[in-house]
Design a protein around this motif. Sequence first.
Motif, PDB file in Angstrom:
ATOM      1  N   ASP A  23       2.065  12.544   9.275  1.00  0.00           N
ATOM      2  CA  ASP A  23       0.793  12.175   9.934  1.00  0.00           C
ATOM      3  C   ASP A  23       0.083  11.091   9.119  1.00  0.00           C
ATOM      4  O   ASP A  23      -0.461  10.134   9.674  1.00  0.00           O
ATOM      5  CB  ASP A  23      -0.128  13.406  10.042  1.00  0.00           C
ATOM      6  N   ALA A  24       0.093  11.261   7.786  1.00  0.00           N
ATOM      7  CA  ALA A  24      -0.594  10.304   6.901  1.00  0.00           C
ATOM      8  C   ALA A  24       0.052   8.922   6.957  1.00  0.00           C
ATOM      9  O   ALA A  24      -0.637   7.903   6.888  1.00  0.00           O
ATOM     10  CB  ALA A  24      -0.574  10.831   5.464  1.00  0.00           C
ATOM     11  N   VAL A  25       1.395   8.879   7.089  1.00  0.00           N
ATOM     12  CA  VAL A  25       2.100   7.594   7.182  1.00  0.00           C
ATOM     13  C   VAL A  25       1.565   6.803   8.371  1.00  0.00           C
ATOM     14  O   VAL A  25       1.245   5.616   8.282  1.00  0.00           O
ATOM     15  CB  VAL A  25       3.629   7.820   7.318  1.00  0.00           C
ATOM     16  N   VAL A  26       1.436   7.482   9.521  1.00  0.00           N
ATOM     17  CA  VAL A  26       0.940   6.821  10.734  1.00  0.00           C
ATOM     18  C   VAL A  26      -0.553   6.507  10.613  1.00  0.00           C
ATOM     19  O   VAL A  26      -1.011   5.423  10.967  1.00  0.00           O
ATOM     20  CB  VAL A  26       1.221   7.709  11.970  1.00  0.00           C
ATOM     21  N   ASN A  27      -1.331   7.473  10.085  1.00  0.00           N
ATOM     22  CA  ASN A  27      -2.790   7.315  10.037  1.00  0.00           C
ATOM     23  C   ASN A  27      -3.274   6.284   9.021  1.00  0.00           C
ATOM     24  O   ASN A  27      -4.264   5.603   9.271  1.00  0.00           O
ATOM     25  CB  ASN A  27      -3.451   8.667   9.723  1.00  0.00           C
ATOM     26  N   TYR A  28      -2.589   6.199   7.857  1.00  0.00           N
ATOM     27  CA  TYR A  28      -3.164   5.401   6.774  1.00  0.00           C
ATOM     28  C   TYR A  28      -2.350   4.176   6.341  1.00  0.00           C
ATOM     29  O   TYR A  28      -2.906   3.245   5.784  1.00  0.00           O
ATOM     30  CB  TYR A  28      -3.440   6.295   5.544  1.00  0.00           C
ATOM     31  N   LEU A  29      -1.035   4.185   6.564  1.00  0.00           N
ATOM     32  CA  LEU A  29      -0.252   3.021   6.125  1.00  0.00           C
ATOM     33  C   LEU A  29      -0.292   1.933   7.199  1.00  0.00           C
ATOM     34  O   LEU A  29      -0.437   2.219   8.385  1.00  0.00           O
ATOM     35  CB  LEU A  29       1.191   3.435   5.804  1.00  0.00           C
TER      36      LEU A  29
ATOM     37  N   PRO B 137       0.848  -1.197   0.000  1.00  0.00           N
ATOM     38  CA  PRO B 137       0.000   0.000   0.000  1.00  0.00           C
ATOM     39  C   PRO B 137       0.884   1.247   0.000  1.00  0.00           C
ATOM     40  O   PRO B 137       1.967   1.228   0.587  1.00  0.00           O
ATOM     41  CB  PRO B 137      -0.752  -0.098   1.342  1.00  0.00           C
ATOM     42  N   ARG B 138       0.444   2.294  -0.683  1.00  0.00           N
ATOM     43  CA  ARG B 138       1.308   3.487  -0.710  1.00  0.00           C
ATOM     44  C   ARG B 138       0.544   4.805  -0.714  1.00  0.00           C
ATOM     45  O   ARG B 138      -0.654   4.836  -0.949  1.00  0.00           O
ATOM     46  CB  ARG B 138       2.293   3.399  -1.886  1.00  0.00           C
ATOM     47  N   ILE B 139       1.320   5.859  -0.436  1.00  0.00           N
ATOM     48  CA  ILE B 139       0.835   7.244  -0.450  1.00  0.00           C
ATOM     49  C   ILE B 139       1.654   7.958  -1.515  1.00  0.00           C
ATOM     50  O   ILE B 139       2.836   7.667  -1.674  1.00  0.00           O
ATOM     51  CB  ILE B 139       1.121   7.906   0.930  1.00  0.00           C
ATOM     52  N   CYS B 140       1.045   8.882  -2.255  1.00  0.00           N
ATOM     53  CA  CYS B 140       1.820   9.680  -3.220  1.00  0.00           C
ATOM     54  C   CYS B 140       2.092  11.062  -2.631  1.00  0.00           C
ATOM     55  O   CYS B 140       1.184  11.689  -2.065  1.00  0.00           O
ATOM     56  CB  CYS B 140       1.041   9.862  -4.518  1.00  0.00           C
ATOM     57  N   PHE B 141       3.312  11.507  -2.789  1.00  0.00           N
ATOM     58  CA  PHE B 141       3.687  12.861  -2.344  1.00  0.00           C
ATOM     59  C   PHE B 141       4.131  13.637  -3.572  1.00  0.00           C
ATOM     60  O   PHE B 141       5.152  13.325  -4.178  1.00  0.00           O
ATOM     61  CB  PHE B 141       4.808  12.782  -1.306  1.00  0.00           C
ATOM     62  N   ILE B 142       3.320  14.623  -3.965  1.00  0.00           N
ATOM     63  CA  ILE B 142       3.675  15.449  -5.131  1.00  0.00           C
ATOM     64  C   ILE B 142       4.619  16.543  -4.623  1.00  0.00           C
ATOM     65  O   ILE B 142       4.203  17.498  -3.963  1.00  0.00           O
ATOM     66  CB  ILE B 142       2.422  16.016  -5.830  1.00  0.00           C
ATOM     67  N   ASN B 143       5.896  16.355  -4.915  1.00  0.00           N
ATOM     68  CA  ASN B 143       6.968  17.209  -4.403  1.00  0.00           C
ATOM     69  C   ASN B 143       7.263  18.354  -5.388  1.00  0.00           C
ATOM     70  O   ASN B 143       6.762  18.350  -6.506  1.00  0.00           O
ATOM     71  CB  ASN B 143       8.205  16.322  -4.187  1.00  0.00           C
ATOM     72  N   LYS B 144       8.090  19.266  -4.982  1.00  0.00           N
ATOM     73  CA  LYS B 144       8.567  20.382  -5.832  1.00  0.00           C
ATOM     74  C   LYS B 144       7.422  21.272  -6.317  1.00  0.00           C
ATOM     75  O   LYS B 144       7.411  21.719  -7.467  1.00  0.00           O
ATOM     76  CB  LYS B 144       9.377  19.850  -7.031  1.00  0.00           C
ATOM     77  N   MET B 145       6.433  21.515  -5.422  1.00  0.00           N
ATOM     78  CA  MET B 145       5.318  22.400  -5.782  1.00  0.00           C
ATOM     79  C   MET B 145       5.787  23.842  -5.987  1.00  0.00           C
ATOM     80  O   MET B 145       5.068  24.669  -6.533  1.00  0.00           O
ATOM     81  CB  MET B 145       4.233  22.367  -4.691  1.00  0.00           C
ATOM     82  N   ASP B 146       7.029  24.139  -5.539  1.00  0.00           N
ATOM     83  CA  ASP B 146       7.568  25.499  -5.691  1.00  0.00           C
ATOM     84  C   ASP B 146       8.323  25.664  -7.007  1.00  0.00           C
ATOM     85  O   ASP B 146       8.797  26.746  -7.324  1.00  0.00           O
ATOM     86  CB  ASP B 146       8.535  25.788  -4.543  1.00  0.00           C
ATOM     87  N   LYS B 147       8.444  24.584  -7.779  1.00  0.00           N
ATOM     88  CA  LYS B 147       9.276  24.603  -8.993  1.00  0.00           C
ATOM     89  C   LYS B 147       8.540  25.295 -10.138  1.00  0.00           C
ATOM     90  O   LYS B 147       7.312  25.179 -10.249  1.00  0.00           O
ATOM     91  CB  LYS B 147       9.595  23.143  -9.350  1.00  0.00           C
ATOM     92  N   LEU B 148       9.290  25.952 -10.999  1.00  0.00           N
ATOM     93  CA  LEU B 148       8.704  26.595 -12.180  1.00  0.00           C
ATOM     94  C   LEU B 148       8.043  25.506 -13.038  1.00  0.00           C
ATOM     95  O   LEU B 148       8.668  24.491 -13.345  1.00  0.00           O
ATOM     96  CB  LEU B 148       9.807  27.298 -12.978  1.00  0.00           C
TER      97      LEU B 148
ATOM     98  N   VAL C 194      -6.825   2.025   2.081  1.00  0.00           N
ATOM     99  CA  VAL C 194      -5.403   2.126   1.702  1.00  0.00           C
ATOM    100  C   VAL C 194      -4.715   0.786   1.952  1.00  0.00           C
ATOM    101  O   VAL C 194      -3.967   0.288   1.112  1.00  0.00           O
ATOM    102  CB  VAL C 194      -4.698   3.268   2.476  1.00  0.00           C
ATOM    103  N   ILE C 195      -4.992   0.181   3.131  1.00  0.00           N
ATOM    104  CA  ILE C 195      -4.351  -1.106   3.469  1.00  0.00           C
ATOM    105  C   ILE C 195      -4.787  -2.196   2.489  1.00  0.00           C
ATOM    106  O   ILE C 195      -3.995  -3.051   2.096  1.00  0.00           O
ATOM    107  CB  ILE C 195      -4.663  -1.483   4.939  1.00  0.00           C
ATOM    108  N   ALA C 196      -6.061  -2.129   2.047  1.00  0.00           N
ATOM    109  CA  ALA C 196      -6.560  -3.123   1.074  1.00  0.00           C
ATOM    110  C   ALA C 196      -6.156  -2.745  -0.352  1.00  0.00           C
ATOM    111  O   ALA C 196      -6.534  -3.418  -1.314  1.00  0.00           O
ATOM    112  CB  ALA C 196      -8.074  -3.217   1.182  1.00  0.00           C
ATOM    113  N   TYR C 197      -5.403  -1.657  -0.494  1.00  0.00           N
ATOM    114  CA  TYR C 197      -4.934  -1.115  -1.766  1.00  0.00           C
ATOM    115  C   TYR C 197      -6.077  -0.787  -2.738  1.00  0.00           C
ATOM    116  O   TYR C 197      -6.025  -1.044  -3.928  1.00  0.00           O
ATOM    117  CB  TYR C 197      -3.892  -2.055  -2.412  1.00  0.00           C
ATOM    118  N   LYS C 198      -7.141  -0.204  -2.162  1.00  0.00           N
ATOM    119  CA  LYS C 198      -8.252   0.262  -3.003  1.00  0.00           C
ATOM    120  C   LYS C 198      -8.090   1.740  -3.329  1.00  0.00           C
ATOM    121  O   LYS C 198      -8.638   2.230  -4.306  1.00  0.00           O
ATOM    122  CB  LYS C 198      -9.583   0.050  -2.267  1.00  0.00           C
ATOM    123  N   LEU C 199      -7.362   2.476  -2.459  1.00  0.00           N
ATOM    124  CA  LEU C 199      -7.160   3.914  -2.678  1.00  0.00           C
ATOM    125  C   LEU C 199      -5.708   4.298  -2.410  1.00  0.00           C
ATOM    126  O   LEU C 199      -5.037   3.673  -1.586  1.00  0.00           O
ATOM    127  CB  LEU C 199      -8.055   4.734  -1.738  1.00  0.00           C
ATOM    128  N   VAL C 200      -5.251   5.337  -3.121  1.00  0.00           N
ATOM    129  CA  VAL C 200      -3.910   5.885  -2.898  1.00  0.00           C
ATOM    130  C   VAL C 200      -4.066   7.358  -2.526  1.00  0.00           C
ATOM    131  O   VAL C 200      -4.446   8.175  -3.365  1.00  0.00           O
ATOM    132  CB  VAL C 200      -3.030   5.751  -4.166  1.00  0.00           C
TER     133      VAL C 200
END
Length: 714
Positions: free
Chosen positions: A288-294, A143-154, A264-270
């Motif tokens: 917080d999300a790592v602890v709450n959802y993974l 199961p995983r979480i996506c982190f969209i990084n570099k929101m400050d990038k051009l 998330v644990i059943a891998y139905k949502l990311v």
Amino acid sequence: MADNKQKTTYDVDKIRNIGIIAHIDAGKTTTTERILFYTGKTHKIGDIDEGTTVMDWMEQEKERGITIVSAATTAYWTPTNGLFEGMKYRVNIIDTPGHVDFTAEVERSLRVLDGGITVLDAEEGVQSQSETVWRQADKYKVPRICFINKMDKLGADFFATIKSIEDRLGANLAIMVLPIGSESSFKGVVDLLTRKSYVWGSDELGATYEVLNEVPSDVKPQAEECRQKLIERIAETDDALLEKYLANQEPTVEELCLALRRAVIAYKLVPIFAGSSLRNKGVQPLLDAVVNYLPSPLDVPPTKGLNPKTNQEEERKNTESESVSGLAFKIQIDPHVGRLTYFRIYSGKIVAGSYIHNSTKNTTERIGRILLMHANHREEVKEASVGEIVALVGFKDTTTGDTLCDAKNPIVLEKITFPEPVISLAIEPKTKADQEKLGFSLKRLSEEDPTFTIKVNHETGQTIISGMGELQLEVMVDRMKREFGVLANVGAPQVAYKETVKKIATGEGKYIKQSGGRGQYGHCFLRVEPKPRGEGFEFVNAIKGGAIPAEFVTSIEKGVKETMENGILLGYPMVDMQVTVYDGSYHDVDSSDIAFKIAASKALQEACRNAEFALLEPIMKLEVTTPSDFIGDVIGDLSAKRAQILGTEERGKATVVLALAPLAELSGYATTIRSMSQGRASYYMEPSHYEEVPRNKVEQMLAQSTFTGRVAQS
């Protein structure tokens, strides 16, 4: 750092084993460094450009600014939001490399992790290696979480990245946050479930931030729309919530969080989060999300494996009272401690000084010391139990992928599979003194990295090292010099071709030698037939009526394997074929192991001569990112390199060309692409599959070959 001896136990439900996976330069190590800083594990933020990161601790990593080996660490986090607010959790983190050359590090890390964070670049979206690691995580159902990084990038575009995740990865997404601003104006995120805003500003290190109980007016309409979609997505995964939602009753935030955790644990949502690790924004909500959802180790299904005695499938519950079982997933040579075996415990517990059974090799190992790793620093503990990832000292025979368990209750867990090497080079010691050290250093390095293989070519006396790419081999040669003091001459990289057959054929092999005393007699008939790509080699014993005794059939198999390893056409290893011994004869006195080995070699050569030969070459998946002005030149050049163009796509202001091309044609491609595009284009490649080399190319290679081919006339 001194080793601290202490007992560090944690309730299993308060442990999270996570990995950080992504494409090169998406920001994995930077994100990990921020996590370590905010959890209080480090007191200064590590910087890749300055070479001060904790996780990239090797000299080569600091110099190149890339991750080469996966580094494990343990941190502690108390969420300020969500289901487990105010409780302290232990997070075991593995930071993995992004370069495809070090894919073994990602593969073995994902095999033992319970959850993952996929980091994506907000401007680039889903890139090739992101796809590869995503598929690897799918294989192990992580199961995983996506982190969209570099929101400050051009050029950062939150929704375009989300679309590329849906299109290229096919994931069912739950958008948890909405960015406040973008590019240079990015300052925080809106938590859609709680309608709170997290704004970073005054604190440059990002350790403190403002929590506002309102949504900024400029993003409020969009936030409400996204929130409704999020509630709908979560409700769809839970019947009770769906009933409530359809009856126009809004579920509570707690109900939604619990349902989301299960999904998330059943891998139905990311779940999707956003931020900028380099600018220290958005990392705490991710934690917080790592602890709450993974999942914790208790949330994953019981571990299954085979009982080596009965060959029946058995399972081990994720509890401390169960008999011990776990997987050795990584070997590391530490200059201070010696050989470290990284071990994931799936059931039971281990104690320093006790013995443990290696069911893969049927040997017993003694656990000298148990260490909690923090990159290259260590903390010694007396015992470790289910769900923990530790390093063990004192093992001699255990290698990557071995199962360690209780000798009274043996079990063999699923092994870790690694891709075949695609490139090789010849290496020889510079001096006589280096000769002995060379063998030792290569053996040690191949124990650490299963995709790094060593072979001695007996015909030329050369040592050939093989791996997943030029960068990996370059790093290995550099490590030999720095860590083992071995100086070596290195040849030019060579493509790892393979040989195979295309049709069924038979051959006879006879070895009869009469001398004054006892002679030699070996005689056998072999049949060769092709197998599908990637299926490997199979030896079949079809001898009936005792035409050849069983002990000599083993010799025939050895002879076949040795001949296949050294190749017949151009000296490359033979693969994807079945060899059957179906008849032969023996002599009561003169038959011997060596006679049958030679007879098998002759029979195989004749059978292959009668079958149609094929030479296989590695094909690479290639992704070239170029300004649109040079697209014609790039495609023209690729076509000349026997590439198959799969298509193009627009990504921001650049065009990405997707192609499959033979590795043999891509030597020096970095220089070619730079000179063709005034230094503005870049490329990424990874191994895709093996394919047959065109006939004219094979004839050309045969004409140039110095290999004394046994069937050069074919």
